[in-house]
Design an enzyme around this catalytic site. Structure first.
Site, short mmCIF file in Angstrom:
data_model
loop_
_atom_site.label_atom_id
_atom_site.label_comp_id
_atom_site.label_asym_id
_atom_site.label_seq_id
_atom_site.Cartn_x
_atom_site.Cartn_y
_atom_site.Cartn_z
N ALA A 103 0.85 -1.20 0.00
CA ALA A 103 0.00 0.00 0.00
C ALA A 103 0.88 1.24 0.00
O ALA A 103 1.18 1.81 1.06
CB ALA A 103 -0.91 0.00 1.22
N ASP A 158 -4.46 -8.04 -3.08
CA ASP A 158 -4.38 -6.62 -3.42
C ASP A 158 -4.99 -5.84 -2.27
O ASP A 158 -5.96 -6.30 -1.64
CB ASP A 158 -5.17 -6.34 -4.72
N ASP A 206 -6.68 -3.13 -2.44
CA ASP A 206 -7.99 -2.56 -2.78
C ASP A 206 -9.02 -3.70 -2.90
O ASP A 206 -9.70 -3.85 -3.91
CB ASP A 206 -7.92 -1.74 -4.07
N HIS A 250 -9.41 -16.46 -12.36
CA HIS A 250 -9.66 -15.04 -12.67
C HIS A 250 -11.17 -14.81 -12.83
O HIS A 250 -11.84 -15.58 -13.52
CB HIS A 250 -8.91 -14.70 -13.96
N GLU A 259 1.33 -10.79 -12.96
CA GLU A 259 0.28 -11.82 -13.16
C GLU A 259 0.68 -12.78 -14.29
O GLU A 259 0.42 -13.99 -14.20
CB GLU A 259 -1.06 -11.16 -13.47
N1 UDP Z 1 -0.05 -0.79 -5.49
C1 UDP Z 1 0.40 0.16 -4.59
N2 UDP Z 1 0.73 1.41 -5.05
C2 UDP Z 1 0.59 1.77 -6.35
C3 UDP Z 1 0.13 0.81 -7.27
C4 UDP Z 1 -0.19 -0.47 -6.81
O1 UDP Z 1 0.52 -0.09 -3.39
O2 UDP Z 1 0.86 2.94 -6.68
C5 UDP Z 1 -0.33 -2.16 -5.03
C6 UDP Z 1 -1.67 -2.28 -4.31
O3 UDP Z 1 -1.58 -3.29 -3.34
C7 UDP Z 1 -2.59 -2.72 -5.43
C8 UDP Z 1 -1.67 -3.69 -6.20
O4 UDP Z 1 -0.38 -3.06 -6.14
O5 UDP Z 1 -3.75 -3.35 -4.95
C9 UDP Z 1 -2.06 -3.92 -7.64
O6 UDP Z 1 -2.28 -2.69 -8.31
P1 UDP Z 1 -3.72 -2.32 -8.85
O7 UDP Z 1 -4.77 -2.71 -7.85
O8 UDP Z 1 -3.71 -0.88 -9.25
O9 UDP Z 1 -3.82 -3.24 -10.14
P2 UDP Z 1 -5.12 -3.90 -10.77
O10 UDP Z 1 -5.42 -5.09 -9.91
O11 UDP Z 1 -6.23 -2.87 -10.71
O12 UDP Z 1 -4.68 -4.25 -12.16
#
Ligand code: UDP
Length: 225
Positions: A9, A90, A92, A112, A179
């Site tokens: 994070a 993740d 989020d 997925h 991934e």
């Molecule tokens: N993350 C972070 N800082 C950033 C970008 C990503 O901490 O500036 C981490 C965070 O845990 C995030 C994960 O990397 O959940 C994956 O990135 P993101 O969720 O943006 O990718 P997505 O799953 O949407 O492709």
């Protein structure tokens, strides 16, 4: 069991930490001894009844925070190997239902939510170490939630991290970053537990699975800059 939940994070992603940890306190491995490992460049205060450990990392622009996740885990392997199991999600995301012993296994992957039951979108550039040839049997896994025994997970982290570095030395970044490399790793080292998309359920999706771990909708441009 000692279970580590690995989180990253940096910068604006710190806003997701509190709600995620609160939800994990309620639903994630509640019959085990859980430690949260937060890789961050931010100060934070979180109310939790569990151990929470901050691991300082430098923020880098997209896609480096996701691409280097396995490097960060490898860098703290001594500390992390104290755990019996390690899981990553993740930041989020939100736990909305119980996630318990069904996730325990040597190598744990999650189908997925948008591509389950298909080959998905593997790396097609044969110069990349993430490349998966069309004849190789596979199914596509999501990078948002995975795990395993700490021994197996740290082995995976070290292999993927080395492959990402070798690719970058050739100026290659795989199509879906870490991934893609994780999917290659699972072709070579098949998961022993395959979780349904319940464990990486896109918040606004409507798919025939229970919601257990939600991948929240977000404004990518707003959080990543
Ligand atoms: N993350 C972070 N800082 C950033 C970008 C990503 O901490 O500036 C981490 C965070 O845990 C995030 C994960 O990397 O959940 C994956 O990135 P993101 O969720 O943006 O990718 P997505 O799953 O949407 O492709």
């Amino acid at each position: 069991m000692k279970v580590g939940l690995l989180l990253i994070a940096t910068n604006k992603y710190i806003q997701f930490l509190n709600p995620l940890v609160e939800s994990a306190d309620r639903y994630f491995c509640t019959n085990h001894e859980v430690t949260y490992y937060v890789h961050t460049n931010q100060n934070f205060e979180v109310n939790t009844y569990r151990d929470i450990v901050a691991i300082p990392v430098e923020h880098k622009p997209w896609p480096w925070m996701t691409l280097e996740r396995y490097k960060h885990f490898s860098d703290s392997k001594e500390q992390l190997s104290e755990m019996d199991y390690l899981y990553y999600c993740d930041v989020d995301m939100l736990f909305v239902n119980t996630v318990g012993d069904e996730i325990l296994g040597d190598r744990v992957a999650t189908q997925h939510p948008g591509l389950f039951g298909t080959r998905g979108t593997p790396e097609t550039d044969s110069r990349s170490l993430a490349y998966i040839a069309p004849h190789e049997p596979m199914q596509y896994f999501a990078g948002g939630f995975n795990g395993g025994t700490s021994k197996e997970y740290l082995k995976m982290a070290s292999t993927i991290s080395a492959n990402i570095i070798k690719d970058y030395e050739k100026e290659l970044i795989a199509v879906w970053h870490d991934e893609s490399h994780m999917n290659r790793y699972f072709v070579d080292n098949p998961p022993t537990v395959i979780l349904s998309p319940s464990y990486c359920y896109g918040e606004s999706l409507n798919i025939p699975f229970e919601r257990r771990l939600l991948a929240l909708d977000k404004d990518h441009a707003a959080v990543r800059n």
